[in-house]
Scaffold this active site. Structure first.
Site, PDB file in Angstrom:
ATOM      1  N   GLU A  98      -4.940   1.851   2.692  1.00 12.70           N
ATOM      2  CA  GLU A  98      -4.942   0.643   3.510  1.00 12.70           C
ATOM      3  C   GLU A  98      -5.068   0.989   4.985  1.00 12.70           C
ATOM      4  O   GLU A  98      -5.734   0.280   5.756  1.00 12.70           O
ATOM      5  CB  GLU A  98      -3.663  -0.160   3.257  1.00 12.70           C
TER       6      GLU A  98
ATOM      7  N   HIS B  91       0.825  -1.211   0.000  1.00 14.72           N
ATOM      8  CA  HIS B  91       0.000   0.000   0.000  1.00 14.72           C
ATOM      9  C   HIS B  91       0.856   1.257   0.000  1.00 14.72           C
ATOM     10  O   HIS B  91       1.957   1.293   0.557  1.00 14.72           O
ATOM     11  CB  HIS B  91      -0.989   0.003   1.169  1.00 14.72           C
TER      12      HIS B  91
ATOM     13  N   HIS C  83       4.075   3.303  12.690  1.00 13.33           N
ATOM     14  CA  HIS C  83       3.061   4.301  13.070  1.00 13.33           C
ATOM     15  C   HIS C  83       3.548   5.305  14.108  1.00 13.33           C
ATOM     16  O   HIS C  83       2.726   5.966  14.749  1.00 13.33           O
ATOM     17  CB  HIS C  83       1.775   3.635  13.594  1.00 13.33           C
TER      18      HIS C  83
ATOM     19  N   ASP D 257      -0.180   4.383   1.123  1.00 10.81           N
ATOM     20  CA  ASP D 257      -0.432   5.371   2.175  1.00 10.81           C
ATOM     21  C   ASP D 257       0.330   5.052   3.444  1.00 10.81           C
ATOM     22  O   ASP D 257       0.768   3.920   3.671  1.00 10.81           O
ATOM     23  CB  ASP D 257      -1.933   5.484   2.474  1.00 10.81           C
TER      24      ASP D 257
END
Length: 417
Positions: free
Chosen positions: A177, A81, A382, A83
């Site tokens: 995603e 993905h 993250h 993003d």
């Protein structure tokens, strides 16, 4: 014949220079302009390395093909993905390559942010290696630009070396995603693969084919606002209702107290005032019946509070998000074994892991495309402590290359690494 370390490193540093954070609050696809800009860049790069059919569709999905050099081999897909997550800034990323000697790494001196093996013991496995770190202000973007790099670099090797024996390789890059919508517009029939792998995992050697069953939950608490001077017997504070709900959830079944196969309830968003509070929740369980029991508990809680405070005080909305891919992959374990053999051929010891979350592959598996998940090499996704060992990224790409070759009988242990 391996993956060139300098080339894949330059590619990764280029990719993370693009801000591609998605936005769950925007319904368009892609949800952000940055993903569109990056997708256009990727299409041009894929075309430049020889994938002439590379294209972006109206929803921002990219597909491309490495033509087969042998007949009879399966068509294999590799998917990542574009993003990045919203948990930390993805704008103006300043990655830094550090030769890790075992000591804590200062990411940001001004903010006193350090990446330390005391806090993150997994770092000790990479002593003596180069790792890519952040400057303590943003995430790194290895989730999932490391996966993109690994796939593009492996495809480039296949194109540059037509003597390598492999079947048709399909490449798919998805937007959004991180919002849970990455597979919404993925055209499985057009993709045309017999099976695929998402390249969206973590530490080196990981292969994942079991994930949570998941649902998203919305709870609305309706209160009654009154002047505080005459509130007795009349005010119903929606903030207190939300707090009561949170206290009713099993304390031991929240993310901060669970691991392995343990499921959870997670409150992650709360907004409103005395009159109305809106809560966002996640519920997760590896077992289908377990997820059903969690839904039932929430329904019982809502019924209890509506009886206690009056009908309509609590509104509960539950929507399934994705299911455990194991229910599909268990009938296709040969593709798991293929990936494990490819890792060993790349000098990597495979490790079967659970996904305490989900990937595009979970939904794609239920859409008819069996799709386990492979490692990228990254850690601490993250957030500002995200890091990526360079050697792990190289091995991720070599594993992809070996999958292609082994599936066509074109490689033996040690041919790539």
């Amino acid at each position: 014949m391996g993956i060139d370390r300098d080339t894949i490193l330059r590619r990764f540093l280029d990719y993370v220079s693009y801000d591609t954070q998605s936005d769950e609050n925007i319904d368009t696809c892609p949800s952000t302009d940055g993903q569109v800009i990056f997708a256009d860049h990727l299409v041009k790069e894929l075309q430049s390395i020889g994938l002439s059919d590379a294209e972006k569709d109206i929803n921002g999905y990219i597909m491309a093909t490495v033509p087969a050099t042998a007949e009879g081999a399966p068509t294999i897909g590799f998917i990542s993905h574009m993003d990045t997550a919203m948990d930390a800034s993805g704008d103006n990323i300043h990655p830094r390559i550090v030769h890790f000697d075992g000591s804590p790494i200062t990411l940001n001196r001004e903010r006193d942010i350090r990446l330390s093996p005391v806090d993150f013991p997994d770092m000790n496995a990479y002593k003596g290696q180069d790792i890519i770190v952040t400057d303590g202000r943003t995430l790194l973007g290895a989730d999932d630009k490391a996966g993109l790099c690994a796939i593009v670099s492996a495809a480039e090797q296949l194109v540059r070396h037509p003597e390598l024996v492999h079947g048709t390789i399909r490449i798919g890059f998805t937007p959004d995603e991180e919002t849970g919508r990455g597979a919404d517009h993925f055209d499985v029939a057009k993709f045309g693969a017999d099976f695929a792998y998402t390249v969206d995992g973590g530490a080196i050697g990981g292969i994942e084919y079991e994930n949570f069953n998941a649902a998203g939950v919305g709870v609305v608490f309706h209160g009654r606002a009154m002047h505080t001077g005459s509130a007795k017997g009349h005010m119903l504070n929606a903030i207190s209702l939300a707090a009561e709900w949170q206290k009713m959830l099993p304390e031991s079944e929240k993310p901060e107290h669970t691991e392995g196969r343990e499921g959870f309830f997670h409150v992650y968003g709360l907004s409103g005032d005395v009159s109305r509070m809106a809560m966002k929740m996640l519920i997760r369980d590896f077992d289908t019946d377990g997820l059903a029991l969690r839904k039932k508990l929430l329904e019982d809680m809502a019924d209890f509070m509506n009886k206690k405070y009056g009908a309509g005080t609590v509104e509960l909305m539950i929507r399934d998000s994705y299911a455990n891919m194991y229910n599909v992959i268990k009938d296709h374990m040969d593709i798991v074994e293929l990936a494990k053999c490819a890792m060993k051929a790349s000098g990597v010891e495979p490790r079967t892991e659970l996904i305490r979350g989900g990937t595009d592959g979970a939904r794609l598996s239920y859409m008819g495309l069996p799709c386990p998940n492979l490692f990228t090499g990254g850690h601490n996704f993250h957030g500002v402590y995200e890091y990526l060992p360079v050697d792990s990224l190289v091995k991720s790409s070599e594993t992809i290359l070996n999958i292609a070759l082994l599936a066509a009988g074109g490689a033996k242990d040690g041919d790539i690494s």
